[in-house]
Write a protein that holds these residues in place. Structure first.
Motif, PDB file in Angstrom:
ATOM      1  N   GLU A   1       0.534  -7.792  -4.684  1.00  0.00           N
ATOM      2  CA  GLU A   1      -0.538  -6.932  -5.173  1.00  0.00           C
ATOM      3  C   GLU A   1      -0.197  -5.504  -4.758  1.00  0.00           C
ATOM      4  O   GLU A   1       0.454  -5.284  -3.730  1.00  0.00           O
ATOM      5  CB  GLU A   1      -1.889  -7.332  -4.585  1.00  0.00           C
ATOM      6  CG  GLU A   1      -2.321  -8.757  -4.891  1.00  0.00           C
ATOM      7  CD  GLU A   1      -3.625  -9.118  -4.197  1.00  0.00           C
ATOM      8  OE1 GLU A   1      -4.520  -8.237  -4.109  1.00  0.00           O
ATOM      9  OE2 GLU A   1      -3.740 -10.257  -3.710  1.00  0.00           O
ATOM     10  N   TYR A   2      -0.678  -4.537  -5.535  1.00  0.00           N
ATOM     11  CA  TYR A   2      -0.327  -3.141  -5.284  1.00  0.00           C
ATOM     12  C   TYR A   2      -1.585  -2.303  -5.163  1.00  0.00           C
ATOM     13  O   TYR A   2      -2.502  -2.401  -5.986  1.00  0.00           O
ATOM     14  CB  TYR A   2       0.538  -2.607  -6.424  1.00  0.00           C
ATOM     15  CG  TYR A   2       1.142  -1.247  -6.162  1.00  0.00           C
ATOM     16  CD1 TYR A   2       2.004  -1.041  -5.095  1.00  0.00           C
ATOM     17  CD2 TYR A   2       0.866  -0.165  -6.997  1.00  0.00           C
ATOM     18  CE1 TYR A   2       2.572   0.199  -4.859  1.00  0.00           C
ATOM     19  CE2 TYR A   2       1.439   1.077  -6.776  1.00  0.00           C
ATOM     20  CZ  TYR A   2       2.281   1.258  -5.694  1.00  0.00           C
ATOM     21  OH  TYR A   2       2.848   2.501  -5.471  1.00  0.00           O
ATOM     22  N   LEU A   3      -1.636  -1.494  -4.113  1.00  0.00           N
ATOM     23  CA  LEU A   3      -2.732  -0.553  -3.907  1.00  0.00           C
ATOM     24  C   LEU A   3      -2.142   0.837  -3.746  1.00  0.00           C
ATOM     25  O   LEU A   3      -1.437   1.107  -2.772  1.00  0.00           O
ATOM     26  CB  LEU A   3      -3.534  -0.934  -2.651  1.00  0.00           C
ATOM     27  CG  LEU A   3      -4.616   0.059  -2.205  1.00  0.00           C
ATOM     28  CD1 LEU A   3      -5.649   0.273  -3.302  1.00  0.00           C
ATOM     29  CD2 LEU A   3      -5.288  -0.418  -0.923  1.00  0.00           C
ATOM     30  N   LEU A   4      -2.411   1.706  -4.698  1.00  0.00           N
ATOM     31  CA  LEU A   4      -1.949   3.097  -4.655  1.00  0.00           C
ATOM     32  C   LEU A   4      -3.129   4.002  -4.351  1.00  0.00           C
ATOM     33  O   LEU A   4      -4.145   3.969  -5.040  1.00  0.00           O
ATOM     34  CB  LEU A   4      -1.318   3.497  -5.993  1.00  0.00           C
ATOM     35  CG  LEU A   4      -0.886   4.966  -6.103  1.00  0.00           C
ATOM     36  CD1 LEU A   4       0.261   5.267  -5.141  1.00  0.00           C
ATOM     37  CD2 LEU A   4      -0.486   5.296  -7.537  1.00  0.00           C
TER      38      LEU A   4
ATOM     39  N   VAL B   1       0.854  -1.184   0.000  1.00  0.00           N
ATOM     40  CA  VAL B   1       0.000   0.000   0.000  1.00  0.00           C
ATOM     41  C   VAL B   1       0.890   1.234   0.000  1.00  0.00           C
ATOM     42  O   VAL B   1       1.754   1.390   0.876  1.00  0.00           O
ATOM     43  CB  VAL B   1      -0.929   0.026   1.235  1.00  0.00           C
ATOM     44  CG1 VAL B   1      -1.867   1.234   1.174  1.00  0.00           C
ATOM     45  CG2 VAL B   1      -1.727  -1.277   1.338  1.00  0.00           C
ATOM     46  N   ASP B   2       0.688   2.101  -0.975  1.00  0.00           N
ATOM     47  CA  ASP B   2       1.467   3.340  -1.092  1.00  0.00           C
ATOM     48  C   ASP B   2       0.543   4.537  -1.191  1.00  0.00           C
ATOM     49  O   ASP B   2      -0.591   4.429  -1.694  1.00  0.00           O
ATOM     50  CB  ASP B   2       2.344   3.317  -2.355  1.00  0.00           C
ATOM     51  CG  ASP B   2       3.721   2.731  -2.132  1.00  0.00           C
ATOM     52  OD1 ASP B   2       4.148   2.632  -0.966  1.00  0.00           O
ATOM     53  OD2 ASP B   2       4.376   2.377  -3.125  1.00  0.00           O
TER      54      ASP B   2
ATOM     55  N   HIS C   1      -7.745   7.154   5.424  1.00  0.00           N
ATOM     56  CA  HIS C   1      -8.192   5.873   5.959  1.00  0.00           C
ATOM     57  C   HIS C   1      -9.337   5.232   5.175  1.00  0.00           C
ATOM     58  O   HIS C   1      -9.319   4.009   4.946  1.00  0.00           O
ATOM     59  CB  HIS C   1      -8.598   6.028   7.427  1.00  0.00           C
ATOM     60  CG  HIS C   1      -7.440   5.968   8.368  1.00  0.00           C
ATOM     61  ND1 HIS C   1      -7.581   6.160   9.742  1.00  0.00           N
ATOM     62  CD2 HIS C   1      -6.119   5.738   8.173  1.00  0.00           C
ATOM     63  CE1 HIS C   1      -6.400   6.055  10.326  1.00  0.00           C
ATOM     64  NE2 HIS C   1      -5.500   5.803   9.394  1.00  0.00           N
ATOM     65  N   PRO C   2     -10.364   5.991   4.736  1.00  0.00           N
ATOM     66  CA  PRO C   2     -11.468   5.324   4.028  1.00  0.00           C
ATOM     67  C   PRO C   2     -11.041   4.636   2.740  1.00  0.00           C
ATOM     68  O   PRO C   2     -11.755   3.754   2.246  1.00  0.00           O
ATOM     69  CB  PRO C   2     -12.447   6.473   3.738  1.00  0.00           C
ATOM     70  CG  PRO C   2     -12.131   7.513   4.757  1.00  0.00           C
ATOM     71  CD  PRO C   2     -10.649   7.427   4.951  1.00  0.00           C
ATOM     72  N   HIS C   3      -9.903   5.012   2.203  1.00  0.00           N
ATOM     73  CA  HIS C   3      -9.493   4.513   0.892  1.00  0.00           C
ATOM     74  C   HIS C   3      -8.587   3.294   0.949  1.00  0.00           C
ATOM     75  O   HIS C   3      -8.255   2.738  -0.104  1.00  0.00           O
ATOM     76  CB  HIS C   3      -8.800   5.642   0.118  1.00  0.00           C
ATOM     77  CG  HIS C   3      -9.679   6.833  -0.088  1.00  0.00           C
ATOM     78  ND1 HIS C   3     -10.503   6.983  -1.183  1.00  0.00           N
ATOM     79  CD2 HIS C   3      -9.895   7.932   0.695  1.00  0.00           C
ATOM     80  CE1 HIS C   3     -11.169   8.118  -1.082  1.00  0.00           C
ATOM     81  NE2 HIS C   3     -10.822   8.707   0.051  1.00  0.00           N
ATOM     82  N   TRP C   4      -8.195   2.867   2.157  1.00  0.00           N
ATOM     83  CA  TRP C   4      -7.305   1.700   2.216  1.00  0.00           C
ATOM     84  C   TRP C   4      -7.451   0.852   3.476  1.00  0.00           C
ATOM     85  O   TRP C   4      -7.191  -0.344   3.442  1.00  0.00           O
ATOM     86  CB  TRP C   4      -5.836   2.130   2.102  1.00  0.00           C
ATOM     87  CG  TRP C   4      -5.326   2.865   3.320  1.00  0.00           C
ATOM     88  CD1 TRP C   4      -5.437   4.204   3.585  1.00  0.00           C
ATOM     89  CD2 TRP C   4      -4.658   2.297   4.451  1.00  0.00           C
ATOM     90  NE1 TRP C   4      -4.888   4.518   4.806  1.00  0.00           N
ATOM     91  CE2 TRP C   4      -4.391   3.361   5.356  1.00  0.00           C
ATOM     92  CE3 TRP C   4      -4.241   1.016   4.783  1.00  0.00           C
ATOM     93  CZ2 TRP C   4      -3.733   3.159   6.582  1.00  0.00           C
ATOM     94  CZ3 TRP C   4      -3.594   0.808   5.999  1.00  0.00           C
ATOM     95  CH2 TRP C   4      -3.343   1.876   6.881  1.00  0.00           C
TER      96      TRP C   4
END
Length: 353
Positions: free
Chosen positions: A317-320, A293-294, A332-335
């Motif tokens: 897996e990548y979460l930007l 997570v970035d 916070h709501p986005h990850w």
């Protein structure tokens, strides 16, 4: 970055010093509120009725002591425990500087640790203190939890900081071990950073008596967690949040180099430590599921964000989060829920090894 800012504040005129502290307070706003500090109280402490004229550490510790007093006056264990938890966060943030008095920061780290222990005794009497030669922390959650997650802090963070993350994991039925390791939290005054942190994590897993664990590492803790996932076979899933792929000593800003030096035990040790922070070689060995997570606004010179880690890990897996700052306290709501769900599923879904 705190100790590196000391020289700037100490050498400046009173007006410049106040402006520097105000800028630092604003920079830390997302991190502080993401850790659970009330935004209005934070504004008051850093720039209003209790501005840190006597030093950052003292102003933040004073906020912690006010919550200790409220805990003593509380009419219920729930209220007292809540104030003690908040006190622990304020004391932790007192360790982040700038304040050149290492003794004051050490005292604040001990106060954070003590306040959290008192809070858990009231709110979660089943919580257990677990310590080893190079770690200390609290194991929380049901004794029959489906899996245990180790929360790994970063360069200047500690086990009292990541309240929202810990709460999200506990709410999903996981047990959580929030820890301090070498150079972190309550252990910072008596130890220095270690590049072989995976050995610390092996000691943690041994002490937990677990056959398998999840790891979630934040900031530099992301590097620690990724190395642990590569080198400790009992890691069944791992997450990094704002963790680096690698560090470039010459590219780091002076304040960050000075902070690493303070935590590592000197400039030479800091340079040697930083040279080891590179996941390129171990990423292909991370056999377990890995989520990286970035934040898109997490741009620190000399720090390479971890998209390359997700690409190189076999099950990465990548979460930007494009607007996310360092540690993503502003997003916070986005990850956060998504990450907690991912980790719970990775550890408990049928068919998982």
């Amino acid at each position: 970055m705190s100790r590196g800012a000391d020289a700037v504040v100490d050498a400046a005129s009173p007006g410049d010093a106040a402006a520097s502290l105000a800028a630092l307070a604003e920079e830390r706003f997302g991190r502080a509120t993401g850790a659970g500090l009330d935004p209005h109280e934070y504004r008051w402490v850093t720039g209003g009725g209790a501005a840190p004229a006597d030093g950052w550490a003292e102003a933040f510790a004073a906020a912690g002591r006010r919550h200790l007093a409220r805990a003593e006056e509380a009419a219920s264990a729930v209220s007292a425990g809540g104030h003690l938890q908040v006190a622990a966060r304020w004391f932790h943030f007192a360790t982040l500087g700038p304040d050149p008095r290492a003794r004051a920061q050490a005292r604040a780290a001990a106060e954070a640790d003590a306040a959290m222990g008192r809070a858990l005794a009231l709110l979660e009497p089943g919580a257990r203190r677990i310590e080893g030669p190079s770690f200390a922390g609290w194991l929380r959650g049901a004794a029959d939890a489906a899996a245990t997650v180790v929360v790994v802090p970063g360069l200047d963070s500690g086990k009292e900081e990541f309240h929202a993350l810990t709460g999200a994991l506990l709410a999903r039925g996981l047990a959580v071990f929030a820890m301090d390791g070498p150079g972190q939290g309550v252990l910072a005054p008596s130890s220095t950073l270690r590049p072989d942190y995976e050995r610390v994590l092996t000691g943690v897993v041994d002490a937990l008596g677990a056959d398998r664990v999840g790891l979630i590492g934040l900031s530099l803790g992301g590097w620690y967690a990724a190395r642990g996932a590569a080198l400790e076979p009992r890691v069944a899933a791992a997450v990094t949040v704002s963790g680096p792929l690698r560090l470039d000593w010459d590219g780091l800003p002076p304040v960050l180099r000075e902070l690493i030096a303070a935590r590592a035990g000197g400039a030479a040790a800091a340079r040697a430590f930083t040279d080891r922070v590179d996941l390129s070689g171990v990423a292909p060995d991370i056999a377990c599921p890995l989520l990286v997570v970035d934040g898109g606004r997490d741009v620190i010179p000399g720090v390479v964000n971890a998209a390359g880690l997700a690409a190189a890990a076999p099950r990465g897996e990548y979460l930007l989060v494009p607007h996310g700052e360092h540690l993503l306290g502003n997003a916070h709501p986005h990850w956060l829920a998504r990450t907690a769900d991912w980790l719970a599923a990775a550890l408990t879904a049928p068919g998982r090894p």
